[in-house]
Design an enzyme around this catalytic site. Structure first.
Site, mmCIF file in Angstrom:
data_model
loop_
_atom_site.group_PDB
_atom_site.id
_atom_site.type_symbol
_atom_site.label_atom_id
_atom_site.label_comp_id
_atom_site.label_asym_id
_atom_site.label_seq_id
_atom_site.Cartn_x
_atom_site.Cartn_y
_atom_site.Cartn_z
ATOM 1 N N GLN A 76 0.912 -1.151 -0.153
ATOM 2 C CA GLN A 76 -0.020 0.073 -0.045
ATOM 3 C C GLN A 76 0.965 1.178 0.085
ATOM 4 O O GLN A 76 0.492 2.292 0.687
ATOM 5 C CB GLN A 76 -1.013 -0.090 1.213
ATOM 6 C CG GLN A 76 -2.099 -0.821 0.998
ATOM 7 C CD GLN A 76 -2.844 -0.361 -0.245
ATOM 8 O OE1 GLN A 76 -3.193 0.603 -0.580
ATOM 9 N NE2 GLN A 76 -3.649 -1.417 -0.902
ATOM 10 N N SER A 77 1.843 1.392 -0.788
ATOM 11 C CA SER A 77 2.862 2.428 -0.848
ATOM 12 C C SER A 77 2.377 3.697 -1.395
ATOM 13 O O SER A 77 1.840 3.537 -2.747
ATOM 14 C CB SER A 77 4.016 2.054 -1.443
ATOM 15 O OG SER A 77 4.981 3.162 -1.735
#
Ligand SMILES: *Cc1c(COP(=O)(O)O)cnc(C)c1O
Length: 326
Positions: A76-77
């Site tokens: 989920q960068s």
């Protein structure tokens, strides 16, 4: 600190607004005056702090004649998502290397990465090695990769937050509001490093407090000081920052990076319901939990002015929906 000589492209809507959190303050006992700098409103594929760093990093990539941006992060960068968006704006390709698994269902940042057309890879190697592997592969194909380390936290990337601190200084002057404290989520360290660089170079009385989202205090202070040293070198100044110059807190990390805590979920709901502002569970929710914790400790004077930097992270929230049911 004069940034005018450093190549920079425009990606973010700047300066970002600063708003007073009067309703939140009323809800919190012993609260100082609270303000929020809306770096969730930078634009660039839903916004966030990486837009500022990428203004300097993409300019450097273009100057080097790169054709592909390569970076790494968690599944989920936010940094990966914004790197892909920035690449698209300049006709570059993107390879993203994630240290987890493909999201099922495709949600949050990964959904946006897919829409942005990034080449998404998954690797169990440590990020620096995984990045080097991709770079080698691309060079072998005659392409020219530009590798951005996790979080874009190089000295050059940190200059994005030197600029943010300069915006705050100007805001404080225009509003006759001395800035006593700045509270910000600190992960790969570049954001805090950029702020610290200007506090030092302009000899400001403001104190920066980095709320760790992953590392222990000693390791984070070491990292931030090293990046700050590199950041001032990028503009031709010389100063060796020491970990002792850097204030960080690690009491709100919880079980680990990207793992939610009850305090973080409470902080997200409180800010949503008092101010209509959406925080995220990985960075800004924990940083806000930390700010509320410091207020509870009596850390601030009531008349202090405290700026919370909303560093974004909004898309990640949707991958955490399960934690808010019930
Ligand atoms: C990356 C990120 C941070 C932390 O910034 P660093 O420069 O890595 O310390 C904070 N908030 C959000 C939403 C982020 O994506």
């Amino acid at each position: 600190m004069w940034l005018g000589n450093v190549p920079r492209v425009r990606l973010a809507h700047l300066p970002t607004p600063v708003e007073e959190l009067t309703r939140l303050r009323q809800e919190v006992e012993r609260s100082p005056r609270l303000f929020i700098k809306r770096d969730d409103a930078t634009g660039l594929a839903v916004g966030g702090n990486k837009a500022r760093k990428l203004e300097f990093l993409v300019a450097d990539a273009l100057r080097q004649g790169a054709c592909t941006l390569v970076t790494a992060g968690g599944p989920q960068s936010n940094h990966a998502r914004m790197t892909a968006a920035a690449a698209n704006r300049f006709g570059l390709n993107t390879v993203l290397v994630f240290d987890g698994e493909a999201g099922v269902p495709l949600q949050g940042n990964q959904l946006l990465d897919r829409l942005l057309g990034a080449d998404m890879r998954f690797s169990s190697l440590p990020a620096p090695e995984a990045l080097e592997e991709v770079a080698r592969e691309l060079r072998g194909q005659g392409r020219h990769p530009y590798v951005i380390p996790v979080g874009g936290s190089t000295g050059l990337g940190a200059l994005g937050y030197a600029l943010a601190m300069q915006e705050l200084v100007e805001w404080g002057r225009d509003h006759e509001t001395p800035i006593d404290h700045v509270v910000v989520a600190s992960g790969s360290g570049g954001t805090q490093a950029g702020l610290e660089a200007v506090v030092w170079s302009q000899n400001l009385p403001s104190k920066i407090i980095g709320m760790s989202v992953s590392r222990a205090e000693a390791a984070l202070a070491e990292l931030v000081s090293a990046i700050a040293t590199e950041a001032v070198r990028c503009v031709g100044l010389k100063r060796e920052f020491s970990p002792a110059d850097i204030t960080v807190r690690d009491q709100y990390v919880g079980p680990g990076y990207a793992q939610v805590t009850p305090e973080c979920l409470d902080a997200i709901e409180l800010v949503a319901q008092t101010e209509g502002i959406i925080l995220d569970p990985v960075y800004t929710g924990k940083a806000m939990a930390g700010l509320l914790g410091l207020i509870g400790e009596g850390f601030f004077e009531k008349e202090d002015n405290v700026i919370f930097i909303h560093t974004g992270g909004t898309p990640g929230l949707f991958a955490y929906a399960d934690h808010f049911t019930g």
